[in-house]
Design a protein around this motif. Structure first.
Motif, PDB file in Angstrom:
ATOM      1  N   GLY A   8       0.829  -1.196   0.000  1.00 54.74           N
ATOM      2  CA  GLY A   8       0.000   0.000   0.000  1.00 54.74           C
ATOM      3  C   GLY A   8       0.863   1.245   0.000  1.00 54.74           C
ATOM      4  O   GLY A   8       0.680   2.146   0.825  1.00 54.74           O
ATOM      5  N   ALA A   9       1.798   1.290  -0.958  1.00 57.12           N
ATOM      6  CA  ALA A   9       2.841   2.324  -0.924  1.00 57.12           C
ATOM      7  C   ALA A   9       2.682   3.406  -1.978  1.00 57.12           C
ATOM      8  O   ALA A   9       3.474   4.347  -1.993  1.00 57.12           O
ATOM      9  CB  ALA A   9       4.214   1.666  -1.102  1.00 57.12           C
ATOM     10  N   THR A  10       1.692   3.307  -2.847  1.00 52.84           N
ATOM     11  CA  THR A  10       1.666   4.213  -3.990  1.00 52.84           C
ATOM     12  C   THR A  10       0.821   5.466  -3.780  1.00 52.84           C
ATOM     13  O   THR A  10       0.781   6.325  -4.655  1.00 52.84           O
ATOM     14  CB  THR A  10       1.154   3.474  -5.241  1.00 52.84           C
ATOM     15  N   GLN A  16       3.957   8.564   1.476  1.00 52.42           N
ATOM     16  CA  GLN A  16       4.790   9.440   2.293  1.00 52.42           C
ATOM     17  C   GLN A  16       5.764   8.633   3.153  1.00 52.42           C
ATOM     18  O   GLN A  16       6.926   9.012   3.315  1.00 52.42           O
ATOM     19  CB  GLN A  16       3.903  10.308   3.188  1.00 52.42           C
ATOM     20  N   ALA A  17       5.304   7.508   3.696  1.00 54.40           N
ATOM     21  CA  ALA A  17       6.181   6.654   4.496  1.00 54.40           C
ATOM     22  C   ALA A  17       7.317   6.111   3.636  1.00 54.40           C
ATOM     23  O   ALA A  17       8.469   6.041   4.088  1.00 54.40           O
ATOM     24  CB  ALA A  17       5.394   5.510   5.115  1.00 54.40           C
ATOM     25  N   ALA A  18       7.016   5.728   2.405  1.00 52.13           N
ATOM     26  CA  ALA A  18       8.047   5.226   1.500  1.00 52.13           C
ATOM     27  C   ALA A  18       9.125   6.283   1.275  1.00 52.13           C
ATOM     28  O   ALA A  18      10.328   5.981   1.310  1.00 52.13           O
ATOM     29  CB  ALA A  18       7.421   4.802   0.175  1.00 52.13           C
ATOM     30  N   ALA A  19       8.709   7.511   1.064  1.00 58.94           N
ATOM     31  CA  ALA A  19       9.671   8.587   0.843  1.00 58.94           C
ATOM     32  C   ALA A  19      10.533   8.818   2.082  1.00 58.94           C
ATOM     33  O   ALA A  19      11.756   9.006   1.982  1.00 58.94           O
ATOM     34  CB  ALA A  19       8.933   9.868   0.462  1.00 58.94           C
ATOM     35  N   GLN A  20       9.921   8.798   3.263  1.00 60.30           N
ATOM     36  CA  GLN A  20      10.677   9.025   4.500  1.00 60.30           C
ATOM     37  C   GLN A  20      11.638   7.871   4.782  1.00 60.30           C
ATOM     38  O   GLN A  20      12.772   8.087   5.218  1.00 60.30           O
ATOM     39  CB  GLN A  20       9.706   9.222   5.662  1.00 60.30           C
ATOM     40  N   LEU A  21      11.201   6.651   4.527  1.00 60.98           N
ATOM     41  CA  LEU A  21      12.061   5.486   4.748  1.00 60.98           C
ATOM     42  C   LEU A  21      13.222   5.467   3.753  1.00 60.98           C
ATOM     43  O   LEU A  21      14.353   5.116   4.107  1.00 60.98           O
ATOM     44  CB  LEU A  21      11.242   4.201   4.635  1.00 60.98           C
ATOM     45  N   ALA A  22      12.942   5.834   2.514  1.00 65.58           N
ATOM     46  CA  ALA A  22      14.008   5.890   1.509  1.00 65.58           C
ATOM     47  C   ALA A  22      15.034   6.953   1.871  1.00 65.58           C
ATOM     48  O   ALA A  22      16.248   6.732   1.745  1.00 65.58           O
ATOM     49  CB  ALA A  22      13.412   6.174   0.134  1.00 65.58           C
ATOM     50  N   LEU A  28      14.036  -0.847   0.317  1.00 65.90           N
ATOM     51  CA  LEU A  28      12.583  -0.919   0.249  1.00 65.90           C
ATOM     52  C   LEU A  28      12.097  -1.784  -0.907  1.00 65.90           C
ATOM     53  O   LEU A  28      12.639  -1.729  -2.021  1.00 65.90           O
ATOM     54  CB  LEU A  28      11.989   0.481   0.076  1.00 65.90           C
ATOM     55  N   VAL A  29      11.058  -2.563  -0.619  1.00 66.91           N
ATOM     56  CA  VAL A  29      10.255  -3.216  -1.649  1.00 66.91           C
ATOM     57  C   VAL A  29       8.846  -2.683  -1.462  1.00 66.91           C
ATOM     58  O   VAL A  29       8.224  -2.895  -0.408  1.00 66.91           O
ATOM     59  CB  VAL A  29      10.284  -4.746  -1.542  1.00 66.91           C
ATOM     60  N   LEU A  30       8.330  -1.983  -2.463  1.00 70.15           N
ATOM     61  CA  LEU A  30       7.085  -1.238  -2.343  1.00 70.15           C
ATOM     62  C   LEU A  30       6.018  -1.849  -3.241  1.00 70.15           C
ATOM     63  O   LEU A  30       6.284  -2.140  -4.414  1.00 70.15           O
ATOM     64  CB  LEU A  30       7.318   0.226  -2.720  1.00 70.15           C
ATOM     65  N   SER A  49      12.636  -1.225  -4.976  1.00 66.02           N
ATOM     66  CA  SER A  49      11.957  -2.149  -5.884  1.00 66.02           C
ATOM     67  C   SER A  49      10.463  -1.904  -5.752  1.00 66.02           C
ATOM     68  O   SER A  49       9.940  -1.854  -4.635  1.00 66.02           O
ATOM     69  CB  SER A  49      12.282  -3.596  -5.526  1.00 66.02           C
ATOM     70  N   VAL A  50       9.784  -1.737  -6.873  1.00 67.50           N
ATOM     71  CA  VAL A  50       8.356  -1.426  -6.864  1.00 67.50           C
ATOM     72  C   VAL A  50       7.610  -2.514  -7.624  1.00 67.50           C
ATOM     73  O   VAL A  50       7.967  -2.856  -8.749  1.00 67.50           O
ATOM     74  CB  VAL A  50       8.070  -0.045  -7.479  1.00 67.50           C
TER      75      VAL A  50
END
Length: 270
Positions: A8-10, A16-22, A28-30, A49-50
């Motif tokens: 549920g990353a898109t 926003q969590a994906a951006a902060q974690l990156a 990350l695998v999104l 990886s998406v």
């Protein structure tokens, strides 16, 4: 640095969590359902990886699991963040009510499929939940899970069904911790967050509610914290950053066992 799978990353707080974690340097695998959004996310976060897949179905979960296994050799943290809310009863290609498929069956199946990789890593599972598990956003509770009518064949209401499936997710979270004490399982209410969760509802209703909500960036912060912090309490329920008690119904061990058994019938053993 942790290896984190975020479902549920898109969009919304997941994006926003994906951006902060990156930005913090995590591997990350999104995962996201929409291919166009997944493509934009891959362009924005080239180190990640998406995977575009519909985790509402078992076939989608199996596809994700295979792709994850080909991308990484272990998983430290699995974040089950996908969420839906529909004004009418909808079913998946497998005949499963959509809220149940996304909020309960997807975390169950995803955790099951990735369990070997979680055992090779830190083994943390973060299930994004909601204070809505206590009472519906509209109408009256109390909220209970009926294992004999998980699919809402007899009793569908958009707000009650959302709340019931979030309660099912909590019952699963606690039962998962009991059955797999080697894992660190936590559930999170990120706050009332302004996302596109209610995009299928009338715009006036959504606009009036949105004025009182947190931004997706604010909602992502406790998710990032629970995914990465060292002081997370296994089996805990967090209201944003605060460890707290969930509803009395969520601690009903008999219902949790019945739910687990019913889920095994739908999705196979863990």
């Amino acid at each position: 640095m942790k290896t984190i799978v975020l479902v549920g990353a898109t969009s919304g707080l997941g994006r926003q969590a994906a951006a902060q974690l990156a930005a913090a340097g995590h591997r990350l695998v999104l995962i996201g359902r929409d291919e166009r959004r997944a493509g934009r996310l891959a362009a924005a976060l080239p180190s990640a990886s998406v995977i575009a897949a519909d985790v509402a179905t078992l076939a989608g979960v199996d596809h994700v699991a295979k792709e994850v296994a080909s991308a990484v050799d272990h998983v430290d943290v699995l974040v089950n963040n996908a969420g839906v809310m529909t004004p009418t009863r909808q079913i998946t290609a497998e005949g499963i009510e959509f809220n149940l498929a996304v909020h309960h069956l997807a975390p169950y199946s995803m955790t099951s499929r990735l369990l070997p990789l979680l055992h090779r890593g830190v083994g943390r599972v973060v299930n994004v939940n909601s204070e809505g598990h206590r009472a519906p956003m509209r109408g009256r509770g109390p909220i209970q899970v009926n294992p004999a009518d998980l699919n809402a064949d007899r009793d569908f209401d958009p707000f009650l069904t959302y709340s019931r499936t979030k309660l099912a997710n909590l019952l699963f979270s606690y039962e998962l911790q009991r059955r797999h004490p080697e894992l660190i399982v936590v559930a999170l209410h990120p706050g009332m967050v302004r996302t596109d969760l209610g995009r299928r509802f009338p715009r006036v209703q959504v606009a009036l509610l949105s004025a009182f909500l947190l931004s997706a960036r604010q909602g992502a912060r406790p998710l990032v914290h629970l995914a990465t912090a060292a002081d997370v309490v296994a089996g805990g329920y967090y209201n944003r950053f605060t460890l707290t008690s969930s509803s009395a119904a969520s601690y009903d061990m008999a219902t949790a066992r019945q739910l687990w058994e019913a889920t095994v019938q739908l999705r196979g053993s863990f």
